[in-house]
Motif scaffolding. Sequence first.
Motif, PDB file in Angstrom:
ATOM      1  N   UNK A 146      26.528 -48.578  16.667  1.00  0.00           N
ATOM      2  CA  UNK A 146      26.130 -49.968  16.455  1.00  0.00           C
ATOM      3  C   UNK A 146      25.051 -50.052  15.376  1.00  0.00           C
ATOM      4  N   UNK A 147      24.090 -49.138  15.410  1.00  0.00           N
ATOM      5  CA  UNK A 147      23.025 -49.123  14.403  1.00  0.00           C
ATOM      6  C   UNK A 147      23.577 -48.802  13.012  1.00  0.00           C
ATOM      7  N   UNK A 148      24.532 -47.880  12.950  1.00  0.00           N
ATOM      8  CA  UNK A 148      25.133 -47.514  11.656  1.00  0.00           C
ATOM      9  C   UNK A 148      25.834 -48.718  11.039  1.00  0.00           C
ATOM     10  N   UNK A 149      26.648 -49.405  11.836  1.00  0.00           N
ATOM     11  CA  UNK A 149      27.403 -50.544  11.307  1.00  0.00           C
ATOM     12  C   UNK A 149      26.487 -51.720  11.001  1.00  0.00           C
ATOM     13  N   UNK A 150      25.480 -51.946  11.835  1.00  0.00           N
ATOM     14  CA  UNK A 150      24.567 -53.062  11.579  1.00  0.00           C
ATOM     15  C   UNK A 150      23.771 -52.861  10.290  1.00  0.00           C
ATOM     16  N   UNK A 151      23.326 -51.632  10.048  1.00  0.00           N
ATOM     17  CA  UNK A 151      22.484 -51.365   8.890  1.00  0.00           C
ATOM     18  C   UNK A 151      23.231 -51.154   7.594  1.00  0.00           C
ATOM     19  N   UNK A 152      24.564 -50.965   7.684  1.00  0.00           N
ATOM     20  CA  UNK A 152      25.339 -50.635   6.471  1.00  0.00           C
ATOM     21  C   UNK A 152      26.605 -51.473   6.351  1.00  0.00           C
ATOM     22  N   UNK A 153      26.601 -52.663   6.940  1.00  0.00           N
ATOM     23  CA  UNK A 153      27.826 -53.440   7.032  1.00  0.00           C
ATOM     24  C   UNK A 153      28.388 -53.820   5.664  1.00  0.00           C
ATOM     25  N   UNK A 154      27.528 -54.132   4.693  1.00  0.00           N
ATOM     26  CA  UNK A 154      28.025 -54.530   3.371  1.00  0.00           C
ATOM     27  C   UNK A 154      28.834 -53.407   2.723  1.00  0.00           C
ATOM     28  N   UNK A 155      28.309 -52.192   2.796  1.00  0.00           N
ATOM     29  CA  UNK A 155      29.015 -51.046   2.212  1.00  0.00           C
ATOM     30  C   UNK A 155      30.315 -50.767   2.956  1.00  0.00           C
ATOM     31  N   UNK A 156      30.269 -50.839   4.276  1.00  0.00           N
ATOM     32  CA  UNK A 156      31.453 -50.528   5.082  1.00  0.00           C
ATOM     33  C   UNK A 156      32.558 -51.561   4.878  1.00  0.00           C
ATOM     34  N   UNK A 157      32.207 -52.837   4.851  1.00  0.00           N
ATOM     35  CA  UNK A 157      33.218 -53.880   4.646  1.00  0.00           C
ATOM     36  C   UNK A 157      33.829 -53.789   3.250  1.00  0.00           C
ATOM     37  N   UNK A 158      33.043 -53.376   2.290  1.00  0.00           N
ATOM     38  CA  UNK A 158      33.559 -53.241   0.924  1.00  0.00           C
ATOM     39  C   UNK A 158      34.621 -52.144   0.825  1.00  0.00           C
ATOM     40  N   UNK A 159      34.632 -51.240   1.789  1.00  0.00           N
ATOM     41  CA  UNK A 159      35.614 -50.142   1.776  1.00  0.00           C
ATOM     42  C   UNK A 159      36.590 -50.226   2.949  1.00  0.00           C
ATOM     43  N   UNK A 160      36.730 -51.407   3.534  1.00  0.00           N
ATOM     44  CA  UNK A 160      37.603 -51.565   4.700  1.00  0.00           C
ATOM     45  C   UNK A 160      39.060 -51.241   4.377  1.00  0.00           C
ATOM     46  N   UNK A 161      39.454 -51.401   3.123  1.00  0.00           N
ATOM     47  CA  UNK A 161      40.833 -51.134   2.746  1.00  0.00           C
ATOM     48  C   UNK A 161      41.202 -49.652   2.860  1.00  0.00           C
ATOM     49  N   UNK A 162      40.215 -48.781   3.027  1.00  0.00           N
ATOM     50  CA  UNK A 162      40.482 -47.343   3.164  1.00  0.00           C
ATOM     51  C   UNK A 162      40.883 -46.982   4.594  1.00  0.00           C
ATOM     52  N   UNK A 163      40.578 -47.868   5.554  1.00  0.00           N
ATOM     53  CA  UNK A 163      40.797 -47.542   6.967  1.00  0.00           C
ATOM     54  C   UNK A 163      42.232 -47.101   7.265  1.00  0.00           C
ATOM     55  N   UNK A 164      43.272 -47.785   6.746  1.00  0.00           N
ATOM     56  CA  UNK A 164      44.642 -47.303   7.022  1.00  0.00           C
ATOM     57  C   UNK A 164      44.876 -45.865   6.564  1.00  0.00           C
TER      58      UNK A 164
END
Length: 332
Positions: free
Chosen positions: A219-237
């Motif tokens: 939860x802390x990782x996603x809360x603190x880095x959400x902008x970076x993670x969402x920008x790379x959401x297309x990699x999840x598949x």
Amino acid sequence: MLKTLTATSNNGLGLTAALLIASIGIGTLAGYTTPTMANWLNSYTDITLFVLISCLFISVRFDGLKKIHRKLSLVLIALVANFIIVPLIGYSIAYFLLDSYPLFMVGLMIYFMSPCTDWFLGFTRICHGDALLGSALLPINMLVQLLLYPFYVYLFSHNVVELGSDVIWTNLQHWFMAPLVVAVLVRVALHFILTPERSVLLSDKINHCIPLIISLLIMQIFAGNIDVLLAHAYIVPWLLLSVLCFFVSTFFLSELLSKGLGLVYAERVLLTMTIAARNAPLMLAITMAALPNQPLIYAAIIIGMLLEFPHLTALSHLLLRSQTSTSEKTVT
């Protein structure tokens, strides 16, 4: 009885998986809607990380080592498979599918290279595998992967992440020694204060708290880095496909080794589970210490962790069904 044991295991795994998914959702929501709350959560990441590593060390048992002489050859086979063959399989898959996304590739390689030191033993018991020998593998797996971790991480990440020649060692020493000292002191104190039975019971309770601590850390990782993670959401598949290919490949590896070496059912279960299960919690914690401020690497490890629960559950059903089928043929 088999159905009861399997159902109990599935309920526990279902709860853990639900916790992890909820932690991702809450962290994402907090990071996206309330940056102040996200920054506050992220500011306590180091404390959560320290507690997690300490608890992981406290929960490791070494009493199984006295049983290692029972089947030393099987232990050696498991070590070669886990630390040589499986990393090569993982590297081939990650390189083929994620070569264009090097940070995610590093995260998957860290996940792939580390055999489980925890819940694989529970699955081994449920499937009637050799749990006694499995208990001997737990501390061996942890020791070997911690010793190999700096080498593997430098090998896979030195061209991706800017690393000084001693940065991994320095970070690991800082984050490894202090939690290890805490864990040793706690275990020594428990030995003198409590009876062996109560000490084991308390150790089990600490072990049961680990999913909660992991969920808080995610939860802390996603809360603190959400902008970076969402920008790379297309990699999840691509991450999901890579992990799926890894699980399928390692299953065929365990089947090939089991049949080629003529392993009996209990040995086959042990080998299959130790090859299938990965040590995501410890690797997430150690990687955050060794490679700070790399949320994409952490995300890849978390994705692998999420897929592992349904994979091990399906594998358990497959193994139990094969045992039942073999028993029916023997009776006939």
